[in-house]
Design a protein around this motif. Structure first.
Motif, PDB file in Angstrom:
ATOM      1  N   LEU A 256      -6.625   4.427   5.054  1.00 36.22           N
ATOM      2  CA  LEU A 256      -7.459   3.108   4.594  1.00 36.22           C
ATOM      3  C   LEU A 256      -6.765   1.826   5.081  1.00 36.22           C
ATOM      4  CD1 LEU A 256      -8.560   4.588   1.041  1.00 36.22           C
ATOM      5  CD2 LEU A 256     -10.074   4.464   3.109  1.00 36.22           C
ATOM      6  N   ASN A 257      -5.427   2.010   4.882  1.00 39.90           N
ATOM      7  CA  ASN A 257      -4.772   0.932   5.435  1.00 39.90           C
ATOM      8  C   ASN A 257      -3.249   1.108   5.691  1.00 39.90           C
ATOM      9  OD1 ASN A 257      -3.870  -2.046   5.571  1.00 39.90           O
ATOM     10  ND2 ASN A 257      -4.701  -2.308   3.489  1.00 39.90           N
TER      11      ASN A 257
ATOM     12  N   CYS B  30       0.543  -1.261  -0.020  1.00 45.70           N
ATOM     13  CA  CYS B  30       0.012  -0.012  -0.044  1.00 45.70           C
ATOM     14  C   CYS B  30       0.912   1.257  -0.010  1.00 45.70           C
ATOM     15  CB  CYS B  30      -0.783  -0.137   1.357  1.00 45.70           C
ATOM     16  SG  CYS B  30      -2.220  -1.257   1.335  1.00 45.70           S
TER      17      CYS B  30
ATOM     18  N   MET C 270      -2.279   5.676   0.762  1.00 45.18           N
ATOM     19  CA  MET C 270      -3.327   5.024   1.311  1.00 45.18           C
ATOM     20  C   MET C 270      -3.411   4.994   2.890  1.00 45.18           C
ATOM     21  SD  MET C 270      -4.721   3.652  -1.350  1.00 45.18           S
ATOM     22  CE  MET C 270      -5.840   2.169  -0.166  1.00 45.18           C
TER      23      MET C 270
ATOM     24  N   MET D 256     -13.879  -1.170  -3.149  1.00 48.75           N
ATOM     25  CA  MET D 256     -14.021  -1.076  -1.775  1.00 48.75           C
ATOM     26  C   MET D 256     -15.737  -1.046  -1.290  1.00 48.75           C
ATOM     27  SD  MET D 256     -12.420   0.891   1.648  1.00 48.75           S
ATOM     28  CE  MET D 256     -10.930   0.521   1.299  1.00 48.75           C
TER      29      MET D 256
ATOM     30  N   LEU E  34     -18.370  -0.966   1.592  1.00 51.29           N
ATOM     31  CA  LEU E  34     -18.229  -0.697   3.101  1.00 51.29           C
ATOM     32  C   LEU E  34     -19.833  -0.882   3.577  1.00 51.29           C
ATOM     33  CD1 LEU E  34     -16.506   2.910   2.998  1.00 51.29           C
ATOM     34  CD2 LEU E  34     -15.518   0.651   3.552  1.00 51.29           C
TER      35      LEU E  34
ATOM     36  N   LEU F 297     -12.910   6.134  11.935  1.00 44.22           N
ATOM     37  CA  LEU F 297     -11.944   5.714  11.228  1.00 44.22           C
ATOM     38  C   LEU F 297     -10.817   6.651  10.826  1.00 44.22           C
ATOM     39  CD1 LEU F 297     -14.172   3.955   8.444  1.00 44.22           C
ATOM     40  CD2 LEU F 297     -13.113   2.973  10.479  1.00 44.22           C
ATOM     41  N   GLU F 298     -10.867   7.729  11.477  1.00 43.67           N
ATOM     42  CA  GLU F 298      -9.651   8.723  11.282  1.00 43.67           C
ATOM     43  C   GLU F 298      -8.789   8.713  12.389  1.00 43.67           C
ATOM     44  OE1 GLU F 298     -12.634  10.846  13.930  1.00 43.67           O
ATOM     45  OE2 GLU F 298     -12.874   9.785  11.969  1.00 43.67           O
TER      46      GLU F 298
END
Length: 81
Positions: free
Chosen positions: A12-13, A5, A9, A52, A54, A65-66
């Motif tokens: 996200l990863n 990655c 990215m 992706m 979700l 997620l941040e």
């Protein structure tokens, strides 16, 4: 199997290389944390994109997620802080 990655990215990863394994009988698997060999052969498949999907689940939609989870990832993968 390995996955790379790029830095963009992040979020996200986890950026960088990630190597995974699964046993022949498919009962064990996970991250490869250390690897050594005298000779090896590698093949690459460049994937120009991905999709992706979700979850629409409310609990998932409310996840933060941040958050920076790099410290937690390091602790899980290396048993270090």
């Amino acid at each position: 199997m390995a996955l790379y990655c790029p830095d963009y990215m992040d979020g996200l990863n986890t950026p960088g290389w990630h190597f995974h394994f699964i046993s022949d009988d498919k009962t064990k698997g996970g991250h490869i944390l250390e690897l050594a060999f005298d000779q090896a052969q590698a093949e690459f498949d460049v994937t120009p994109g991905f999709g992706m999907c979700l979850s629409n689940n409310g609990e998932f939609q409310e996840m933060e997620l941040e958050k920076d989870v790099s410290g937690k990832i390091k602790k899980v993968e290396t048993n270090e802080e």
